[in-house]
Design a protein around this motif. Structure first.
Motif, mmCIF file in Angstrom:
data_model
loop_
_atom_site.group_PDB
_atom_site.id
_atom_site.type_symbol
_atom_site.label_atom_id
_atom_site.label_comp_id
_atom_site.label_asym_id
_atom_site.label_seq_id
_atom_site.Cartn_x
_atom_site.Cartn_y
_atom_site.Cartn_z
ATOM 1 N N ARG A 2 -13.513 -72.990 31.608
ATOM 2 C CA ARG A 2 -14.932 -73.256 31.990
ATOM 3 C C ARG A 2 -15.232 -74.517 31.585
ATOM 4 N N PRO A 3 -16.012 -75.398 32.098
ATOM 5 C CA PRO A 3 -16.435 -76.865 31.499
ATOM 6 C C PRO A 3 -16.988 -76.768 30.117
ATOM 7 N N SER A 4 -17.580 -75.715 29.688
ATOM 8 C CA SER A 4 -18.267 -75.502 28.531
ATOM 9 C C SER A 4 -17.453 -75.440 27.253
ATOM 10 N N ALA A 5 -15.838 -75.069 27.444
ATOM 11 C CA ALA A 5 -14.835 -74.962 26.262
ATOM 12 C C ALA A 5 -15.124 -76.141 25.281
ATOM 13 N N ARG A 6 -14.873 -75.715 24.317
ATOM 14 C CA ARG A 6 -14.679 -76.755 23.084
ATOM 15 C C ARG A 6 -13.388 -77.095 22.880
ATOM 16 N N TYR B 13 -9.906 -65.358 24.185
ATOM 17 C CA TYR B 13 -10.142 -65.382 25.505
ATOM 18 C C TYR B 13 -11.685 -65.542 26.028
ATOM 19 N N ASP B 14 -12.485 -66.133 25.222
ATOM 20 C CA ASP B 14 -13.614 -66.544 25.666
ATOM 21 C C ASP B 14 -13.646 -67.957 26.242
ATOM 22 N N ARG B 15 -13.759 -67.734 27.654
ATOM 23 C CA ARG B 15 -13.405 -69.006 28.394
ATOM 24 C C ARG B 15 -14.616 -70.055 28.229
ATOM 25 N N ASP B 16 -15.667 -69.639 27.640
ATOM 26 C CA ASP B 16 -16.675 -70.659 27.500
ATOM 27 C C ASP B 16 -16.699 -71.378 26.005
ATOM 28 N N ARG B 17 -15.542 -70.978 25.101
ATOM 29 C CA ARG B 17 -15.292 -71.679 24.259
ATOM 30 C C ARG B 17 -13.854 -72.029 24.025
ATOM 31 N N ILE B 18 -12.927 -71.474 24.729
ATOM 32 C CA ILE B 18 -11.552 -71.990 24.573
ATOM 33 C C ILE B 18 -10.964 -71.880 25.929
ATOM 34 N N ALA B 19 -10.664 -73.085 26.314
ATOM 35 C CA ALA B 19 -9.821 -73.321 27.650
ATOM 36 C C ALA B 19 -8.266 -73.313 27.452
ATOM 37 N N ASP C 142 -13.649 -80.723 21.742
ATOM 38 C CA ASP C 142 -13.722 -81.046 20.447
ATOM 39 C C ASP C 142 -12.029 -81.271 19.750
ATOM 40 N N LEU C 143 -11.420 -80.422 20.411
ATOM 41 C CA LEU C 143 -9.916 -80.073 19.712
ATOM 42 C C LEU C 143 -8.832 -79.671 21.107
ATOM 43 N N ILE C 144 -7.911 -80.417 20.965
ATOM 44 C CA ILE C 144 -6.943 -80.454 21.948
ATOM 45 C C ILE C 144 -5.541 -79.899 21.169
ATOM 46 N N LEU C 145 -5.112 -78.804 21.679
ATOM 47 C CA LEU C 145 -3.700 -77.932 21.175
ATOM 48 C C LEU C 145 -2.622 -78.114 22.232
ATOM 49 N N PRO C 146 -2.011 -79.060 22.186
ATOM 50 C CA PRO C 146 -0.891 -79.268 23.141
ATOM 51 C C PRO C 146 0.219 -78.112 22.515
ATOM 52 N N VAL C 147 0.817 -77.450 23.183
ATOM 53 C CA VAL C 147 1.768 -76.283 22.967
ATOM 54 C C VAL C 147 3.037 -76.496 23.701
ATOM 55 N N GLY C 148 4.057 -76.857 22.938
ATOM 56 C CA GLY C 148 5.302 -77.014 23.418
ATOM 57 C C GLY C 148 5.492 -78.594 23.920
ATOM 58 N N LEU C 149 6.632 -79.219 24.147
ATOM 59 C CA LEU C 149 6.896 -80.499 24.383
ATOM 60 C C LEU C 149 6.266 -80.877 25.747
ATOM 61 N N HIS C 150 6.136 -80.114 26.623
ATOM 62 C CA HIS C 150 5.828 -80.789 28.062
ATOM 63 C C HIS C 150 4.085 -81.133 27.816
ATOM 64 N N ARG D 151 -10.360 -76.098 10.822
ATOM 65 C CA ARG D 151 -11.228 -76.885 11.889
ATOM 66 C C ARG D 151 -11.676 -75.956 13.003
ATOM 67 N N ILE D 152 -10.603 -75.011 13.304
ATOM 68 C CA ILE D 152 -11.164 -74.191 14.580
ATOM 69 C C ILE D 152 -12.539 -73.406 14.013
ATOM 70 N N GLN D 153 -12.387 -72.707 12.916
ATOM 71 C CA GLN D 153 -13.477 -72.018 12.341
ATOM 72 C C GLN D 153 -14.783 -72.744 12.292
ATOM 73 N N THR D 154 -14.584 -74.083 11.896
ATOM 74 C CA THR D 154 -15.866 -75.046 12.231
ATOM 75 C C THR D 154 -16.483 -75.300 13.500
ATOM 76 N N LEU D 155 -15.559 -75.387 14.380
ATOM 77 C CA LEU D 155 -16.084 -75.593 15.779
ATOM 78 C C LEU D 155 -16.661 -74.255 16.392
ATOM 79 N N LEU D 156 -16.175 -73.181 16.075
ATOM 80 C CA LEU D 156 -16.501 -72.027 16.631
ATOM 81 C C LEU D 156 -17.676 -71.487 16.276
#
Length: 192
Positions: free
Chosen positions: A33-37, A76-82, A122-130, A187-192
């Protein structure tokens, strides 16, 4: 139609998936959702996720949630985590039973549009090489990208895939669990 609905009804890879060893139909797994941080940018859904329609509903998801210090409800809270993979559908297995990489067509069709909607990250976590290559432009190895995690922190932190296949990588790189993960969890705990 919304972007989410457009992706959910996408059938661009129907012929490609029908030609795999699994001979399956597209089932895009859309979780944002667009609200995700926070953005978890994965590779592509696996077979179990294809069945459940929910990202990371497998052992990889359990490991990833442990790495991030998140319970299921928060994860799984789409408003916070995409959770936006490079390919929204399970790509299938090849004749030898190996995972097929996510089709570039999916990334090229949808990823920039999704990123344009996720304006509050506020935070991007790319998981895996792609995902790491898309989000960082990194051309080297996964180890090099993850080892240099401080270069893009606190906004971006590359991660290996949490698959059991990477257990040997984790043993060879103890700094990942000793240094990167505690910093990331804080960092995640601070953001959430």
């Amino acid at each position: 139609m919304t972007l989410t609905q457009d992706i959910e009804t996408c059938r661009l890879c129907a012929e490609r998936f029908a030609a795999t060893a699994t001979q399956h139909s597209p089932r895009p797994v859309v979780w944002f959702r667009p609200s995700a941080r926070i953005l978890i940018a994965g590779q592509a859904p696996g077979a179990r996720v294809h069945e459940s329609g929910r990202p990371f509903t497998d052992a990889s998801g359990e490991r990833l949630r442990a790495w991030l210090g998140l319970d299921e409800a928060t994860f799984y809270d789409r408003d916070r985590i995409a959770i936006v993979p490079m390919g929204f559908c399970f790509p299938g297995y090849d004749a030898k039973g190996s995972d097929i990489p996510p089709p570039a067509l999916c990334r090229d069709t949808w990823h920039d549009k999704v990123m344009a909607e996720l304006t509050g990250l506020d935070l991007i976590l790319p998981v895996g090489l792609h995902a790491i290559r898309y989000h960082t432009g990194h051309k080297g190895s996964l180890t090099e990208a993850v080892m240099n995690w401080r270069a893009d922190a606190p906004r971006l932190t590359p991660l290996p895939h949490p698959s059991w296949r990477n257990t040997a990588w984790l043993r060879k790189n103890p700094w990942f669990e000793a240094e990167l993960l505690p910093d990331l969890r804080a960092r995640i705990q601070t953001l959430l």
